[in-house]
Write an enzyme that holds these catalytic residues in place. Structure first.
Site, PDB file in Angstrom:
ATOM      1  N   ASP A  10       0.869  -1.179   0.000  1.00 44.75           N
ATOM      2  CA  ASP A  10       0.000   0.000   0.000  1.00 44.75           C
ATOM      3  C   ASP A  10       0.902   1.223   0.000  1.00 44.75           C
ATOM      4  OD1 ASP A  10      -2.424   1.579   0.331  1.00 44.75           O
ATOM      5  OD2 ASP A  10      -1.752   1.935   2.384  1.00 44.75           O
ATOM      6  N   SER A  11       0.310   2.384  -0.268  1.00 47.31           N
ATOM      7  CA  SER A  11       1.078   3.621  -0.203  1.00 47.31           C
ATOM      8  C   SER A  11       1.559   3.909   1.223  1.00 47.31           C
ATOM      9  CB  SER A  11       0.210   4.776  -0.694  1.00 47.31           C
ATOM     10  OG  SER A  11      -0.998   4.817   0.041  1.00 47.31           O
ATOM     11  N   TYR A  42      -0.448   8.459  -2.479  1.00 49.30           N
ATOM     12  CA  TYR A  42      -0.537   8.180  -3.916  1.00 49.30           C
ATOM     13  C   TYR A  42      -1.756   8.879  -4.534  1.00 49.30           C
ATOM     14  CZ  TYR A  42       2.861   4.239  -3.644  1.00 49.30           C
ATOM     15  OH  TYR A  42       3.974   3.443  -3.496  1.00 49.30           O
ATOM     16  N   CYS A  73      -3.826  -0.949  -2.104  1.00 45.47           N
ATOM     17  CA  CYS A  73      -4.125   0.475  -2.308  1.00 45.47           C
ATOM     18  C   CYS A  73      -5.083   0.648  -3.493  1.00 45.47           C
ATOM     19  CB  CYS A  73      -2.806   1.182  -2.603  1.00 45.47           C
ATOM     20  SG  CYS A  73      -2.960   2.920  -2.967  1.00 45.47           S
ATOM     21  N   ASN A  74      -6.172   1.359  -3.264  1.00 40.84           N
ATOM     22  CA  ASN A  74      -7.141   1.578  -4.352  1.00 40.84           C
ATOM     23  C   ASN A  74      -6.537   2.401  -5.478  1.00 40.84           C
ATOM     24  OD1 ASN A  74     -10.237   0.890  -3.385  1.00 40.84           O
ATOM     25  ND2 ASN A  74      -8.835   1.254  -1.692  1.00 40.84           N
ATOM     26  N   THR A  75      -5.781   3.432  -5.134  1.00 42.44           N
ATOM     27  CA  THR A  75      -5.202   4.302  -6.158  1.00 42.44           C
ATOM     28  C   THR A  75      -4.213   3.516  -7.022  1.00 42.44           C
ATOM     29  OG1 THR A  75      -5.383   6.111  -4.556  1.00 42.44           O
ATOM     30  CG2 THR A  75      -4.083   6.522  -6.530  1.00 42.44           C
ATOM     31  N   GLU A 152      -5.748   8.835   9.955  1.00 40.31           N
ATOM     32  CA  GLU A 152      -4.391   8.640  10.484  1.00 40.31           C
ATOM     33  C   GLU A 152      -4.200   9.374  11.814  1.00 40.31           C
ATOM     34  OE1 GLU A 152      -1.234   8.786   7.670  1.00 40.31           O
ATOM     35  OE2 GLU A 152      -2.294   7.410   6.338  1.00 40.31           O
ATOM     36  N   CYS A 184     -11.307   3.337  -0.683  1.00 46.31           N
ATOM     37  CA  CYS A 184     -10.006   3.830  -0.201  1.00 46.31           C
ATOM     38  C   CYS A 184      -9.690   3.042   1.057  1.00 46.31           C
ATOM     39  CB  CYS A 184     -10.095   5.325   0.099  1.00 46.31           C
ATOM     40  SG  CYS A 184      -8.624   5.995   0.899  1.00 46.31           S
ATOM     41  N   THR A 185      -8.416   2.710   1.212  1.00 47.35           N
ATOM     42  CA  THR A 185      -7.993   1.879   2.336  1.00 47.35           C
ATOM     43  C   THR A 185      -8.441   2.416   3.696  1.00 47.35           C
ATOM     44  OG1 THR A 185      -5.942   3.148   2.158  1.00 47.35           O
ATOM     45  CG2 THR A 185      -5.929   0.897   1.300  1.00 47.35           C
ATOM     46  N   HIS A 186      -8.532   3.738   3.821  1.00 44.42           N
ATOM     47  CA  HIS A 186      -8.792   4.326   5.134  1.00 44.42           C
ATOM     48  C   HIS A 186     -10.276   4.351   5.509  1.00 44.42           C
ATOM     49  CE1 HIS A 186      -4.755   5.607   4.314  1.00 44.42           C
ATOM     50  NE2 HIS A 186      -4.644   6.278   5.453  1.00 44.42           N
TER      51      HIS A 186
END
Ligand code: DGL
Length: 268
Positions: A10-11, A42, A73-75, A152, A184-186
């Protein structure tokens, strides 16, 4: 059967939501996670730059002997999945196909919302997958970039987060969607808040869980599952700031990641 590890990248920290889902779905598999914390985010970067980073990240994991790679990572999935599959001889699983398939199954109205980074939304990667799966589907996508730093900072229920999430999500009430992809991961960390804002009757699709299911299927179909019969090992690598990764990573992973090794992406 193959007891080599599965590589996950992931980024940065967010892909630990995918790691968490993998640890539950395929507990016997060893997992090596690489978070590219030196080059995050990213989301606002160009497709070419993200493709280059993604190639270097897969090479780094291959150099550690992985049998398969999960692009958490989605991006990176949006910009680089096809390129990675064409460039490397191992199976590469991304997060967008599984998320789109789950949404196509879930929607009754054929009106689906997608939230993600600017990169993911502008690529229309979820939209393309959804239209290929479900004729006539209408897709409404919105970038929600501020949710990444809020996650985060651990501000999952903070009044400021509520305000921002409302601002991003309320326009979906005009679109008549019944399913929203958390692209998105978050964003899985905000599931309770998003569910509250969008109200009952909205299906929230968590790409992390769907991706873990796809990994399970690929392992089975290709005969790549681990044969050790015991729980797999987990390793965490980052390209910068291991202390911060460990501290913040707890929220995403649901447990302490333990030792975090610093490596240089792009140099093997
Ligand atoms: N991991 C990214 C994603 O899922 C979010 C953070 C970033 O912008 O790098 O799209």
């Amino acid at each position: 059967m193959n007891s080599a590890a599965i590589g996950v990248f992931d980024s940065g920290i967010g892909g630990l939501t995918v790691m968490h889902a993998l640890m539950r779905a395929v507990p016997a598999e060893s997992l090596v996670y690489f978070g590219d914390t030196a080059r995050v985010p990213y989301g606002p970067k160009s497709p070419d730059t993200v493709r280059r980073f993604a190639r270097e990240n897969v090479q780094l994991l291959l150099d550690r002997g992985v049998k398969m790679v999960v692009v958490a990572c989605n991006t990176a999935t949006a910009h680089a999945l096809d390129y990675l599959r064409a460039s490397f001889p191992i199976p590469v699983v991304g997060v967008i196909g599984p998320g789109a398939r789950a949404a196509a199954r879930a929607t009754h109205s054929a009106r689906v919302g997608v939230i993600g980074t600017y990169g993911t939304v502008s690529s229309d990667a979820y939209g393309r997958q959804l239209r290929a799966l479900l004729a006539g589907v209408e897709v409404f996508s919105r970038a929600c970039p501020l949710l990444v730093p809020l996650a985060e900072e651990g501000l999952l229920e903070h009044p400021a987060t509520r305000l921002i999430a409302r601002e991003y999500l309320e326009p979906f009430s005009e679109d008549g969607i019944d399913t929203l992809i958390l692209g998105c991961t978050h964003y899985p960390l905000f599931k309770p808040l998003i569910a509250e804002i969008l109200g009952p009757g909205m299906t929230l699709v968590d790409s992390a869980e769907e991706t873990a299911r796809e990994v399970q299927q690929v392992l089975g179909a290709r005969g790549l599952g681990s044969a050790t019969g015991r729980n797999g090992e987990r390793r965490f690598l980052v390209s910068d700031l291991p202390g911060q990764f460990r501290r913040v990573g707890r929220t995403f992973l649901g447990e302490d990641p333990g030792d975090v090794e610093v490596v240089r992406a792009g140099e093997g």
